[in-house]
Motif scaffolding. Structure first.
Motif, PDB file in Angstrom:
ATOM      1  N   THR A  40      16.230 -89.849  32.577  1.00 32.93           N
ATOM      2  CA  THR A  40      16.912 -90.169  34.069  1.00 32.93           C
ATOM      3  C   THR A  40      18.052 -89.035  34.040  1.00 32.93           C
ATOM      4  O   THR A  40      18.217 -88.419  32.942  1.00 32.93           O
ATOM      5  N   PRO A  41      18.600 -88.926  35.227  1.00 33.56           N
ATOM      6  CA  PRO A  41      19.772 -88.091  35.223  1.00 33.56           C
ATOM      7  C   PRO A  41      20.960 -88.374  34.358  1.00 33.56           C
ATOM      8  O   PRO A  41      21.475 -87.375  33.698  1.00 33.56           O
ATOM      9  N   LEU A  42      21.235 -89.619  33.805  1.00 37.58           N
ATOM     10  CA  LEU A  42      22.034 -89.891  32.939  1.00 37.58           C
ATOM     11  C   LEU A  42      21.333 -89.784  31.443  1.00 37.58           C
ATOM     12  O   LEU A  42      22.378 -89.684  30.403  1.00 37.58           O
ATOM     13  N   GLN A  43      20.327 -90.031  31.464  1.00 36.56           N
ATOM     14  CA  GLN A  43      19.550 -89.923  29.879  1.00 36.56           C
ATOM     15  C   GLN A  43      18.664 -88.669  29.939  1.00 36.56           C
ATOM     16  O   GLN A  43      17.222 -88.753  29.931  1.00 36.56           O
ATOM     17  N   PRO A  44      18.793 -87.478  30.127  1.00 33.88           N
ATOM     18  CA  PRO A  44      17.971 -86.400  30.175  1.00 33.88           C
ATOM     19  C   PRO A  44      17.472 -85.934  28.859  1.00 33.88           C
ATOM     20  O   PRO A  44      17.830 -86.401  27.809  1.00 33.88           O
ATOM     21  N   LEU A  45      15.911 -85.330  28.887  1.00 25.36           N
ATOM     22  CA  LEU A  45      15.460 -84.860  27.606  1.00 25.36           C
ATOM     23  C   LEU A  45      16.401 -84.173  26.888  1.00 25.36           C
ATOM     24  O   LEU A  45      16.487 -82.845  27.506  1.00 25.36           O
ATOM     25  N   ARG A  46      16.432 -84.142  25.656  1.00 25.90           N
ATOM     26  CA  ARG A  46      17.221 -83.174  24.866  1.00 25.90           C
ATOM     27  C   ARG A  46      16.092 -82.524  23.933  1.00 25.90           C
ATOM     28  O   ARG A  46      15.458 -82.795  23.244  1.00 25.90           O
ATOM     29  N   ILE A  47      16.120 -81.152  24.203  1.00 24.76           N
ATOM     30  CA  ILE A  47      14.987 -80.244  23.546  1.00 24.76           C
ATOM     31  C   ILE A  47      15.767 -79.182  22.711  1.00 24.76           C
ATOM     32  O   ILE A  47      16.641 -78.405  23.264  1.00 24.76           O
ATOM     33  N   LEU A  48      15.287 -78.733  21.732  1.00 24.62           N
ATOM     34  CA  LEU A  48      15.700 -77.681  21.050  1.00 24.62           C
ATOM     35  C   LEU A  48      14.677 -76.828  20.487  1.00 24.62           C
ATOM     36  O   LEU A  48      13.377 -77.355  20.009  1.00 24.62           O
ATOM     37  N   GLU A  49      14.592 -75.549  21.166  1.00 22.97           N
ATOM     38  CA  GLU A  49      13.622 -74.668  20.520  1.00 22.97           C
ATOM     39  C   GLU A  49      14.194 -73.767  19.757  1.00 22.97           C
ATOM     40  O   GLU A  49      15.211 -72.881  20.038  1.00 22.97           O
ATOM     41  N   VAL A  50      13.534 -73.396  18.608  1.00 20.09           N
ATOM     42  CA  VAL A  50      14.112 -72.357  17.408  1.00 20.09           C
ATOM     43  C   VAL A  50      13.000 -71.207  17.648  1.00 20.09           C
ATOM     44  O   VAL A  50      11.848 -71.348  18.110  1.00 20.09           O
ATOM     45  N   GLY A  51      13.485 -69.961  17.508  1.00 19.28           N
ATOM     46  CA  GLY A  51      12.929 -68.687  17.846  1.00 19.28           C
ATOM     47  C   GLY A  51      12.501 -68.632  19.151  1.00 19.28           C
ATOM     48  O   GLY A  51      11.438 -68.259  19.607  1.00 19.28           O
ATOM     49  N   ALA A  52      13.498 -68.826  20.285  1.00 20.94           N
ATOM     50  CA  ALA A  52      13.049 -69.181  21.548  1.00 20.94           C
ATOM     51  C   ALA A  52      12.995 -67.818  22.439  1.00 20.94           C
ATOM     52  O   ALA A  52      12.140 -67.690  23.483  1.00 20.94           O
ATOM     53  N   ILE A 143      10.642 -77.790  19.241  1.00 27.02           N
ATOM     54  CA  ILE A 143       9.595 -76.599  19.744  1.00 27.02           C
ATOM     55  C   ILE A 143      10.040 -75.429  18.820  1.00 27.02           C
ATOM     56  O   ILE A 143      11.112 -74.753  18.756  1.00 27.02           O
ATOM     57  N   GLY A 144       9.035 -74.942  18.050  1.00 29.27           N
ATOM     58  CA  GLY A 144       8.750 -73.716  17.489  1.00 29.27           C
ATOM     59  C   GLY A 144       7.707 -73.128  17.725  1.00 29.27           C
ATOM     60  O   GLY A 144       6.577 -73.211  16.876  1.00 29.27           O
ATOM     61  N   GLN A 145       7.517 -72.114  18.786  1.00 30.67           N
ATOM     62  CA  GLN A 145       6.201 -71.438  18.781  1.00 30.67           C
ATOM     63  C   GLN A 145       6.152 -70.231  18.035  1.00 30.67           C
ATOM     64  O   GLN A 145       6.970 -69.416  17.894  1.00 30.67           O
ATOM     65  N   ALA A 146       4.806 -70.130  17.345  1.00 31.44           N
ATOM     66  CA  ALA A 146       4.723 -69.045  16.409  1.00 31.44           C
ATOM     67  C   ALA A 146       5.667 -69.001  15.320  1.00 31.44           C
ATOM     68  O   ALA A 146       6.371 -67.666  15.246  1.00 31.44           O
ATOM     69  N   PHE A 147       6.358 -69.894  15.117  1.00 29.04           N
ATOM     70  CA  PHE A 147       7.378 -70.118  14.048  1.00 29.04           C
ATOM     71  C   PHE A 147       7.274 -70.696  12.629  1.00 29.04           C
ATOM     72  O   PHE A 147       7.581 -69.921  11.684  1.00 29.04           O
ATOM     73  N   LEU A 148       6.203 -71.478  12.719  1.00 34.08           N
ATOM     74  CA  LEU A 148       6.065 -72.120  11.335  1.00 34.08           C
ATOM     75  C   LEU A 148       5.491 -71.074  10.150  1.00 34.08           C
ATOM     76  O   LEU A 148       5.972 -71.276   8.989  1.00 34.08           O
ATOM     77  N   ASP A 149       4.588 -70.373  10.648  1.00 29.87           N
ATOM     78  CA  ASP A 149       4.081 -69.269   9.590  1.00 29.87           C
ATOM     79  C   ASP A 149       5.208 -67.902   9.228  1.00 29.87           C
ATOM     80  O   ASP A 149       4.769 -67.179   8.459  1.00 29.87           O
ATOM     81  N   LEU A 150       6.244 -68.161   9.867  1.00 29.41           N
ATOM     82  CA  LEU A 150       7.415 -67.053   9.659  1.00 29.41           C
ATOM     83  C   LEU A 150       8.379 -67.582   8.498  1.00 29.41           C
ATOM     84  O   LEU A 150       9.351 -66.926   8.431  1.00 29.41           O
ATOM     85  N   ILE A 151       8.447 -68.906   8.300  1.00 26.46           N
ATOM     86  CA  ILE A 151       9.455 -69.474   7.471  1.00 26.46           C
ATOM     87  C   ILE A 151       9.011 -69.981   6.176  1.00 26.46           C
ATOM     88  O   ILE A 151       7.695 -70.112   5.849  1.00 26.46           O
ATOM     89  N   LEU A 170       7.764 -83.251  17.479  1.00 30.32           N
ATOM     90  CA  LEU A 170       7.895 -81.968  16.835  1.00 30.32           C
ATOM     91  C   LEU A 170       6.579 -81.191  17.550  1.00 30.32           C
ATOM     92  O   LEU A 170       5.467 -81.669  17.483  1.00 30.32           O
ATOM     93  N   TYR A 171       6.780 -79.993  17.931  1.00 30.38           N
ATOM     94  CA  TYR A 171       5.704 -79.097  18.571  1.00 30.38           C
ATOM     95  C   TYR A 171       5.976 -77.773  18.271  1.00 30.38           C
ATOM     96  O   TYR A 171       6.793 -76.952  18.454  1.00 30.38           O
ATOM     97  N   PHE A 172       4.870 -77.351  17.363  1.00 30.34           N
ATOM     98  CA  PHE A 172       4.651 -75.861  16.784  1.00 30.34           C
ATOM     99  C   PHE A 172       3.521 -75.430  17.305  1.00 30.34           C
ATOM    100  O   PHE A 172       2.221 -75.472  16.610  1.00 30.34           O
ATOM    101  N   PRO A 173       3.647 -74.773  18.407  1.00 34.58           N
ATOM    102  CA  PRO A 173       2.262 -74.338  18.956  1.00 34.58           C
ATOM    103  C   PRO A 173       2.112 -72.740  18.534  1.00 34.58           C
ATOM    104  O   PRO A 173       3.073 -72.006  17.977  1.00 34.58           O
ATOM    105  N   THR A 174       0.829 -72.256  18.582  1.00 34.75           N
ATOM    106  CA  THR A 174       0.223 -70.872  18.320  1.00 34.75           C
ATOM    107  C   THR A 174       0.897 -70.335  16.721  1.00 34.75           C
ATOM    108  O   THR A 174       1.447 -69.521  16.602  1.00 34.75           O
ATOM    109  N   VAL A 245       0.606 -77.583  16.537  1.00 35.03           N
ATOM    110  CA  VAL A 245       0.994 -78.856  15.732  1.00 35.03           C
ATOM    111  C   VAL A 245       1.862 -79.765  16.565  1.00 35.03           C
ATOM    112  O   VAL A 245       2.758 -79.151  16.862  1.00 35.03           O
ATOM    113  N   LEU A 246       1.229 -80.850  16.510  1.00 32.61           N
ATOM    114  CA  LEU A 246       2.397 -81.909  17.564  1.00 32.61           C
ATOM    115  C   LEU A 246       2.532 -83.077  16.361  1.00 32.61           C
ATOM    116  O   LEU A 246       1.573 -83.777  15.855  1.00 32.61           O
ATOM    117  N   GLY A 247       3.790 -83.356  16.282  1.00 30.49           N
ATOM    118  CA  GLY A 247       3.823 -84.572  15.276  1.00 30.49           C
ATOM    119  C   GLY A 247       5.301 -85.596  15.900  1.00 30.49           C
ATOM    120  O   GLY A 247       5.769 -85.095  16.787  1.00 30.49           O
TER     121      GLY A 247
END
Length: 261
Positions: A40-52, A143-151, A170-174, A245-247
């Motif tokens: 909702t406008p008062l409860q927005p979705l909170r997203i963190l992207e690493v390696g954006a 979110i961490g796209q093309a990220f897990l293989d770098l850490i 947790l969403y780690f695509p590509t 990867v989705l978890g």
């Protein structure tokens, strides 16, 4: 296009976007969208992207109408990439009818009917960010796209997961899975700036392998030159095996996840 004389990470990431659009596993994407919590406008979705990077994932999520009310924290260790992300997102949003407020440094507000999104960018190392935010803030989606293989996952992933609320996603695509192949059997050319993307891939391989004690320098040079020529001819296929990867973070016993036990 002719073989580039110099290479740019900004251009590479921009050229890579259309490649990633095709590479994403859209079944996993749909599962992600279906699993997102109600907002909702008062409860927005909170997203963190690493390696954006240059903000390609923000564009993808907004273009797909996945984000309605959201606060999006985008971090990367490279200030130049985030500056480009800010520039691109401002232009991209205005071209699609969004109102844009970019008065505050490191923060961008975009809105139109039914959508209001705040984007915060910060140039910071992931480890420093985790240490600072641990116990202070949590996010609904990491979110961490093309990220897990770098850490180093055993040392970094637990800290990242601690920034996601119980029941969060947790969403780690590509995520590169270690297999790469080149096949000289394409004759259709490449869309957008994807020829540059391929030239950059070959250039990177050349940089990494030049001087390797177990490789013949002359054969490597011939291989690299041949691949660049094949790209010029629109005849090189590049295959990289990747996983999306989705978890979900486990909620404490008895606690509900987005209204679902």
């Amino acid at each position: 296009m002719s073989i580039p004389i110099t290479y740019s990470l900004l251009r590479y990431l921009a050229a890579k976007k259309s490649v990633d659009d095709r590479a994403l596993n859209w079944q996993v994407w749909q599962r992600l969208v279906a699993a997102l919590p109600r907002v909702t406008p008062l409860q927005p979705l909170r997203i963190l992207e690493v390696g954006a990077g240059i903000g390609s994932m923000v564009e993808r999520l907004v273009a797909g109408d996945v984000l309605t009310h959201a606060t999006y924290t985008a971090i990367d260790r490279a200030p130049a990439l985030l500056a480009e992300a800010h520039r691109r997102l401002c232009q991209w949003a205005r071209e699609r009818g969004f109102e844009v407020d970019e008065k505050r440094q490191g923060q961008l507000h975009v809105w139109r009917a039914g959508q209001h999104i705040t984007i915060e960018t910060e140039a910071i190392e992931v480890g420093h960010f985790m240490a600072r935010e641990n116990g202070r803030r949590v996010w609904d989606l990491l979110i961490g796209q093309a990220f897990l293989d770098l850490i180093d996952m055993p040392t970094t992933l637990p800290g990242l997961c601690s920034l996601v609320r119980p029941g969060g996603l947790l969403y780690f695509p590509t995520t590169f899975d270690g297999n790469t192949a080149f096949q000289p059997e394409c004759d259709n050319g490449y869309p957008a700036d994807e020829a540059y993307f391929l030239h950059d891939i070959i250039h990177t391989i050349d940089l990494v392998l030049t001087g390797h004690p177990y490789l013949d320098a002359e054969r490597l040079g011939a291989w690299v030159a041949q691949r660049h020529v094949q790209i010029e001819q629109g005849a090189l296929v590049y295959i990289a095996h990747q996983l999306d990867v989705l978890g979900r973070m486990t909620a404490p016993m008895g606690e509900e996840q987005d209204g679902k036990p």
